[in-house]
Design a protein around this motif. Structure first.
Motif, PDB file in Angstrom:
ATOM      1  N   ASN A   1     -11.715   1.442 -13.261  1.00  0.00           N
ATOM      2  CA  ASN A   1     -10.501   2.179 -13.794  1.00  0.00           C
ATOM      3  C   ASN A   1     -10.810   3.189 -14.777  1.00  0.00           C
TER       4      ASN A   1
ATOM      5  N   TYR B   1      -3.768   6.317  -9.372  1.00  0.00           N
ATOM      6  CA  TYR B   1      -3.629   5.370  -9.255  1.00  0.00           C
ATOM      7  C   TYR B   1      -2.791   4.921  -8.086  1.00  0.00           C
TER       8      TYR B   1
ATOM      9  N   ASN C   1       2.150   1.731  -3.295  1.00  0.00           N
ATOM     10  CA  ASN C   1       1.249   2.208  -4.237  1.00  0.00           C
ATOM     11  C   ASN C   1       1.419   3.649  -4.435  1.00  0.00           C
TER      12      ASN C   1
ATOM     13  N   VAL D   1       2.285  -1.142 -10.363  1.00  0.00           N
ATOM     14  CA  VAL D   1       0.941  -1.337 -11.254  1.00  0.00           C
ATOM     15  C   VAL D   1       0.534   0.322 -11.449  1.00  0.00           C
ATOM     16  N   PRO D   2       0.626   1.144 -10.304  1.00  0.00           N
ATOM     17  CA  PRO D   2       0.153   2.371 -10.574  1.00  0.00           C
ATOM     18  C   PRO D   2       1.048   3.201 -11.781  1.00  0.00           C
TER      19      PRO D   2
ATOM     20  N   ALA E   1     -12.871   0.115  -5.974  1.00  0.00           N
ATOM     21  CA  ALA E   1     -11.617  -0.595  -5.883  1.00  0.00           C
ATOM     22  C   ALA E   1     -11.567  -1.131  -4.429  1.00  0.00           C
TER      23      ALA E   1
ATOM     24  N   THR F   1       0.673  -1.308   0.007  1.00  0.00           N
ATOM     25  CA  THR F   1       0.028   0.090   0.000  1.00  0.00           C
ATOM     26  C   THR F   1       0.808   1.204   0.177  1.00  0.00           C
TER      27      THR F   1
ATOM     28  N   PHE G   1      -6.997  -1.035  -3.174  1.00  0.00           N
ATOM     29  CA  PHE G   1      -7.050  -2.206  -3.527  1.00  0.00           C
ATOM     30  C   PHE G   1      -6.360  -3.246  -2.311  1.00  0.00           C
ATOM     31  N   SER G   2      -5.165  -2.832  -1.944  1.00  0.00           N
ATOM     32  CA  SER G   2      -4.596  -3.736  -1.056  1.00  0.00           C
ATOM     33  C   SER G   2      -5.389  -3.679   0.402  1.00  0.00           C
TER      34      SER G   2
ATOM     35  N   TYR H   1      -4.671   1.974  -5.954  1.00  0.00           N
ATOM     36  CA  TYR H   1      -4.221   0.461  -5.542  1.00  0.00           C
ATOM     37  C   TYR H   1      -3.863   0.299  -3.943  1.00  0.00           C
TER      38      TYR H   1
END
Length: 485
Positions: free
Chosen positions: A414, A430, A157, A211-212, A312, A154, A437-438, A434
């Motif tokens: 997204n 982003y 990200n 990923v970001p 997310a 996290t 997400f985590s 994410y």
């Protein structure tokens, strides 16, 4: 004359198929019948190296050949089925002349980097807790080792997002690939829980950089009216990682070791870093929006952004619940534990099909708030139905419905994020996206564990929450559509 990418795939596929047969037909009998333990270690290492070459050949063919994404998916799955490589080679040999070689598509390389990032994540799932206990960790420490990765991920990200907006996504993407691949090699040094915790913190943080930056690179190099379809294509690579990653690590760890599995993943990461350095540096993302950035009223936090973050979180909250409760539910029904894995693979395969079929055009033609509400609603209904499902057919059908919901929700959130941010703020967006997400995974797998509810009640509780937020996020979509155009 340049070798056709499919020819390279056929050659490496045959090598992989032959080495798999030698491993299963010669090395394993030598170990388990005649006690020659080194046979599996030696042949397994050779097979692992060939598999990496085969995976790179699949990646190269996917980038250079004009064909359906189902071909590379079938090629990857063939690596785990004895004799399947030979059947695939026969089919590819007949079809090779029908496929034309196209210029290097940097977009597919970005997809492949996203695949690597999620493949790295999913390959940890079947082996990390047992690896932790093998080096002396208690049950509590083993759980902590898994959770600390998500927390450090996290942070990675968020920092990735901030740095991406300052330096551009390419530099952060390269740093994430190289550092993440290098961190995978650190598992060879682990011989006690304290070292494993340190490695997990490092690994989670540097993996969070990728990923970001990758999604920002993709979003900023795509035309506005093609964002939804492109995000759906990326989603298919995420789905492939979810299906292949656990199977790959489970099989390879049983034949070699957990550090060896991570070494194979690291080689794939370093290979992508080389390709990225050669090809991606030539494509600088646009610096400004294709219109006026006033579409988001000059603010970072707006309605669309908050909905994307919420989507997310609840997407991965639902995933965490599935990962936590589904094996317990299946066990309670009296089924074999292997069924949990096939059920999760079912949802992943259905999601991939929705991603790659022409249905992905819907994400550029329908307001993302609407498809987001539909996706979250289907996932909520699925959670409710799982609690009432007791037969094999019912469970597989419900997980298929869940896959459709996932396939609608992932591109929608997204697309919503992209429409709600100008390129100069997209990296930061982003990064937080994410991070949610985590946090969703952690919340989904832990919050319900604190409640004194039955498994059926926990599924129903999750379903009701998802349905409520599906209505909330889908509400007032007309106003959002006006604000994000």
């Amino acid at each position: 004359m340049q070798t056709h990418p499919i020819r390279l795939l056929r050659i490496t596929g045959l090598m992989d198929g032959i080495s798999l047969l030698i491993l299963l037909g010669i090395a394993m009998p030598l170990k388990y019948v005649w006690g020659f333990d080194k046979a599996v270690s030696i042949v397994g290492a050779i097979h692992g190296g060939i598999f990496i070459l085969y995976a790179i050949a699949i990646l190269y063919a996917a980038i250079r050949v004009k064909w359906s994404l189902l071909w590379p998916a079938a090629a990857m799955l063939a690596a785990f089925i004895p004799l399947a490589n030979f059947i695939l080679e026969w089919q590819l040999r007949k079809a090779q002349d029908k496929f034309t070689v196209k210029p290097f598509n940097y977009a597919v390389l970005v997809y492949s980097i996203v695949f690597f990032s999620f493949f790295d994540l999913f390959s940890q799932l079947p082996v990390m807790s047992t690896f932790a206990t093998s080096v002396g960790a208690t049950s509590f420490i083993a759980g902590f080792v898994i959770g600390i990765y998500s927390l450090s991920n996290t942070l990675g990200n968020i920092i990735s997002g901030i740095l991406t907006d300052k330096t551009g996504p390419f530099k952060i993407l390269m740093a994430g690939l190289v550092l993440s691949s290098a961190s995978l090699l650190l598992y060879h040094l682990v011989d006690q829980p304290a070292i494993l915790i340190a490695v997990r913190i490092i690994h989670g943080f540097v993996a969070g950089l990728i990923v970001p930056a990758a999604f920002t690179f993709s979003a900023n190099t795509t035309k506005q009216n093609q964002q939804g379809k492109k995000v759906a294509n990326i989603g298919s690579f995420v789905g492939l990682a979810a299906v292949i990653g656990p199977a790959f690590s489970g099989i390879m760890a049983s034949k070699t070791s957990v550090p060896a599995v991570f070494t194979f993943v690291a080689v794939l990461g370093f290979s992508l870093a080389v390709l990225a350095a050669i090809f991606l540096g030539k494509h600088e993302p646009m610096k400004k929006t294709e219109g006026n950035t006033s579409s988001v009223n000059g603010t970072f936090m707006n309605t669309g952004m908050l909905k994307a973050f919420g989507g997310a979180f609840f997407l991965m909250f639902s995933q965490g619940v599935i990962a936590y409760l589904l094996p317990l539910h299946v066990q309670e029904l009296g089924y074999d534990s292997r069924m949990s894995g096939t059920l999760m693979s079912t949802f992943g395969i259905i999601a991939i099909i929705v991603f790659v079929l022409p249905t992905n055009r819907i994400f550029d033609r329908v307001a993302p708030s609407l498809t987001m509400g539909v996706g979250m609603g289907l996932m909520g209904i699925s959670q409710l139905l799982i609690s009432q499902s007791a037969t094999t057919l019912a469970l597989y059908s419900v997980l298929g419905l869940y896959g459709i919901g996932f396939a609608f929700l992932f591109p929608s959130i997204n697309t919503m994020l992209i429409q709600s941010t100008p390129p100069e703020l997209r990296g930061k967006a982003y990064g937080y996206f994410y991070a949610f997400f985590s946090l969703g995974v952690v919340a989904g797998s832990t919050v319900l564990g604190w409640l004194t509810l039955s498994i059926v009640q926990e599924f129903m509780c999750t379903g009701v929450v998802l349905l409520l937020f599906a209505v909330l996020f889908g509400w007032n979509r007309r106003k959002l559509a006006v604000n994000t155009q």
